[in-house]
Design a protein around this motif. Structure first.
Motif, PDB file in Angstrom:
ATOM      1  N   ASN A   1       0.615  -1.127  -0.134  1.00  0.00           N
ATOM      2  CA  ASN A   1       0.069  -0.119   0.033  1.00  0.00           C
ATOM      3  C   ASN A   1       0.813   1.231   0.015  1.00  0.00           C
ATOM      4  N   GLY A   2       2.127   1.206  -0.750  1.00  0.00           N
ATOM      5  CA  GLY A   2       2.890   2.376  -0.877  1.00  0.00           C
ATOM      6  C   GLY A   2       3.776   2.636   0.638  1.00  0.00           C
ATOM      7  N   LYS A   3       3.714   1.964   1.547  1.00  0.00           N
ATOM      8  CA  LYS A   3       4.504   2.119   2.497  1.00  0.00           C
ATOM      9  C   LYS A   3       5.632   0.893   2.830  1.00  0.00           C
ATOM     10  N   LYS A   4       6.801   1.423   3.012  1.00  0.00           N
ATOM     11  CA  LYS A   4       7.924   0.625   3.630  1.00  0.00           C
ATOM     12  C   LYS A   4       7.944   0.110   4.918  1.00  0.00           C
ATOM     13  N   VAL A   5       8.149  -1.088   5.012  1.00  0.00           N
ATOM     14  CA  VAL A   5       8.010  -1.685   6.536  1.00  0.00           C
ATOM     15  C   VAL A   5       9.441  -2.586   6.668  1.00  0.00           C
ATOM     16  N   ILE A   6      10.157  -2.374   7.574  1.00  0.00           N
ATOM     17  CA  ILE A   6      10.992  -3.174   8.007  1.00  0.00           C
ATOM     18  C   ILE A   6      11.109  -3.646   9.321  1.00  0.00           C
ATOM     19  N   VAL A   7      11.445  -4.881   9.559  1.00  0.00           N
ATOM     20  CA  VAL A   7      11.281  -5.793  10.746  1.00  0.00           C
ATOM     21  C   VAL A   7      12.568  -6.084  11.549  1.00  0.00           C
ATOM     22  N   ASP A   8      12.640  -5.852  12.574  1.00  0.00           N
ATOM     23  CA  ASP A   8      14.088  -5.922  13.424  1.00  0.00           C
ATOM     24  C   ASP A   8      15.360  -5.646  12.420  1.00  0.00           C
ATOM     25  N   PRO A   9      15.561  -4.293  12.569  1.00  0.00           N
ATOM     26  CA  PRO A   9      16.682  -3.793  11.502  1.00  0.00           C
ATOM     27  C   PRO A   9      17.841  -3.865  12.048  1.00  0.00           C
ATOM     28  N   PHE A  10      18.379  -5.073  12.227  1.00  0.00           N
ATOM     29  CA  PHE A  10      19.858  -5.185  12.629  1.00  0.00           C
ATOM     30  C   PHE A  10      20.682  -5.221  11.490  1.00  0.00           C
ATOM     31  N   ILE A  11      21.565  -4.025  11.069  1.00  0.00           N
ATOM     32  CA  ILE A  11      22.321  -3.864  10.199  1.00  0.00           C
ATOM     33  C   ILE A  11      23.654  -3.760  10.234  1.00  0.00           C
ATOM     34  N   THR A  12      23.842  -2.608  11.172  1.00  0.00           N
ATOM     35  CA  THR A  12      25.358  -2.348  11.609  1.00  0.00           C
ATOM     36  C   THR A  12      25.729  -3.335  12.532  1.00  0.00           C
ATOM     37  N   GLY A  13      26.851  -4.220  12.149  1.00  0.00           N
ATOM     38  CA  GLY A  13      27.591  -5.368  12.955  1.00  0.00           C
ATOM     39  C   GLY A  13      26.951  -6.684  12.637  1.00  0.00           C
ATOM     40  N   ASN A  14      26.012  -6.494  11.589  1.00  0.00           N
ATOM     41  CA  ASN A  14      25.313  -7.788  11.010  1.00  0.00           C
ATOM     42  C   ASN A  14      26.288  -8.189   9.653  1.00  0.00           C
ATOM     43  N   LYS A  15      27.274  -9.150   9.849  1.00  0.00           N
ATOM     44  CA  LYS A  15      27.847  -9.446   8.578  1.00  0.00           C
ATOM     45  C   LYS A  15      27.155  -9.966   7.398  1.00  0.00           C
ATOM     46  N   LEU A  16      25.942 -10.262   7.703  1.00  0.00           N
ATOM     47  CA  LEU A  16      25.173 -11.063   6.526  1.00  0.00           C
ATOM     48  C   LEU A  16      24.129  -9.858   6.048  1.00  0.00           C
TER      49      LEU A  16
ATOM     50  N   HIS B   1      16.425  -7.218  22.065  1.00  0.00           N
ATOM     51  CA  HIS B   1      17.957  -7.794  22.140  1.00  0.00           C
ATOM     52  C   HIS B   1      18.579  -7.011  20.967  1.00  0.00           C
ATOM     53  N   GLY B   2      19.913  -6.687  20.931  1.00  0.00           N
ATOM     54  CA  GLY B   2      20.612  -5.920  20.005  1.00  0.00           C
ATOM     55  C   GLY B   2      20.581  -6.388  18.854  1.00  0.00           C
ATOM     56  N   ASP B   3      20.586  -7.817  18.352  1.00  0.00           N
ATOM     57  CA  ASP B   3      20.569  -8.058  16.891  1.00  0.00           C
ATOM     58  C   ASP B   3      19.025  -8.266  16.386  1.00  0.00           C
ATOM     59  N   HIS B   4      18.215  -7.419  17.149  1.00  0.00           N
ATOM     60  CA  HIS B   4      16.907  -7.305  16.684  1.00  0.00           C
ATOM     61  C   HIS B   4      16.565  -5.726  16.857  1.00  0.00           C
ATOM     62  N   LEU B   5      16.767  -4.808  17.811  1.00  0.00           N
ATOM     63  CA  LEU B   5      16.745  -3.617  17.874  1.00  0.00           C
ATOM     64  C   LEU B   5      17.494  -2.878  16.917  1.00  0.00           C
ATOM     65  N   GLY B   6      18.729  -3.373  16.881  1.00  0.00           N
ATOM     66  CA  GLY B   6      19.796  -2.932  15.930  1.00  0.00           C
ATOM     67  C   GLY B   6      19.907  -1.367  15.658  1.00  0.00           C
ATOM     68  N   ASP B   7      19.520  -0.911  14.412  1.00  0.00           N
ATOM     69  CA  ASP B   7      19.565   0.502  13.957  1.00  0.00           C
ATOM     70  C   ASP B   7      18.493   1.157  14.181  1.00  0.00           C
ATOM     71  N   THR B   8      17.517   0.821  15.102  1.00  0.00           N
ATOM     72  CA  THR B   8      16.018   1.343  15.066  1.00  0.00           C
ATOM     73  C   THR B   8      16.334   2.896  15.369  1.00  0.00           C
ATOM     74  N   VAL B   9      17.017   3.140  16.615  1.00  0.00           N
ATOM     75  CA  VAL B   9      16.926   4.645  16.875  1.00  0.00           C
ATOM     76  C   VAL B   9      17.477   5.692  15.470  1.00  0.00           C
ATOM     77  N   ALA B  10      18.774   5.130  14.946  1.00  0.00           N
ATOM     78  CA  ALA B  10      19.134   5.942  13.996  1.00  0.00           C
ATOM     79  C   ALA B  10      18.199   5.804  12.749  1.00  0.00           C
ATOM     80  N   ILE B  11      17.728   4.811  12.310  1.00  0.00           N
ATOM     81  CA  ILE B  11      16.845   5.009  11.253  1.00  0.00           C
ATOM     82  C   ILE B  11      15.401   5.730  11.522  1.00  0.00           C
ATOM     83  N   ALA B  12      15.014   5.521  12.894  1.00  0.00           N
ATOM     84  CA  ALA B  12      13.504   6.161  13.024  1.00  0.00           C
ATOM     85  C   ALA B  12      13.916   7.657  13.203  1.00  0.00           C
ATOM     86  N   LYS B  13      14.976   8.001  13.637  1.00  0.00           N
ATOM     87  CA  LYS B  13      15.215   9.614  13.801  1.00  0.00           C
ATOM     88  C   LYS B  13      15.631  10.170  12.193  1.00  0.00           C
ATOM     89  N   ARG B  14      16.217   9.254  11.528  1.00  0.00           N
ATOM     90  CA  ARG B  14      16.593   9.760  10.217  1.00  0.00           C
ATOM     91  C   ARG B  14      15.159   9.964   9.406  1.00  0.00           C
TER      92      ARG B  14
END
Length: 226
Positions: A16-31, A50-63
């Motif tokens: 419906n034109g909306k971008k959704v991401i679940v558990d955005p563990f990006i930084t530090g995720n080798k995969l 947990h860190g491997d799920h919360l991940g980059d949530t704060v930075a992405i949400a603020k940006r």
């Protein structure tokens, strides 16, 4: 419908034109195939903190000013970190957003984060059931095997299930295969939460060989269509 896998438990889709991401563990995720500085999101949805799920949530949400959906405790924690656009939910809640419906369901795991030597409780861990048009997606979150997976799937027959297989912290390949075959019975199963760290290194083929439905083993950046 197309859903992308980004390593560990991170998935994303657009509906419906909306971008959704679940558990955005990006930084530090080798995969991960994503860049936390450029990924776009209208909604961030969290299974637990947990860190491997919360991940980059704060930075992405603020940006991006993405709305973050999580347990009340997680939303309070994120608000204290300066994330102002949150929507608290809890187990059993089933709410329609612009992208579709999300229902929080139980998962058997733990949920906390440690900061400055202090353990911060972040509420119950959860699984997620998405209703996207006429399709249903079940993201199990981090969990051990439990019999109410059958009840969840009976209430919401599952088209695609994202199921953890990495053992040690969640189900291993045998329990995950049992969950798929006997309890959830999805049309398609996608293994997640494995091979990111030494603790959760498993042979994905051991899972595939035990499952009696379609399995899609995805590399980061690949998607499942249904």
């Amino acid at each position: 419908m197309e859903i992308f896998f980004h390593g560990q438990s991170c998935i994303s889709f657009e509906h419906n034109g909306k971008k959704v991401i679940v558990d955005p563990f990006i930084t530090g995720n080798k995969l991960s195939d994503l860049n936390a500085d450029t990924v776009e999101a209208d909604f961030i949805i969290l299974t637990h903190g947990h860190g491997d799920h919360l991940g980059d949530t704060v930075a992405i949400a603020k940006r991006t000013d993405a709305k973050v959906i999580g347990t009340p405790e997680l939303c309070d924690y994120l608000s204290a970190k300066g994330v102002t656009n949150t929507h608290p939910m809890n187990i059993g809640g089933n709410i329609a957003f612009e992208f579709g419906k999300v229902k929080y369901v139980q998962a058997f795991h733990s949920n906390s984060i440690t900061e400055d030597g202090e353990i911060i409780y972040l509420g119950m861990p959860c699984g997620l059931v998405f209703t996207l048009g006429d399709k249903t997606v079940y993201h199990c979150g981090d969990t051990g095997l439990f019999s109410d997976m059958k009840l969840i799937a009976e209430r919401h027959p599952v088209d695609v299930c994202f199921v953890p297989i990495g053992d040690n912290f969640t189900m291993g390949t045998s329990d995950a295969a049992y969950a798929v075959n006997e309890l959830i019975k999805p049309k398609v199963a996608v293994p997640i939460h494995y091979n990111t760290f030494p603790y959760i290194e498993v042979d994905v083929n051991d899972f595939v060989s035990q499952v009696n439905t379609q399995v899609e083993v995805l590399e980061s950046g690949q998607s499942v269509s249904f």
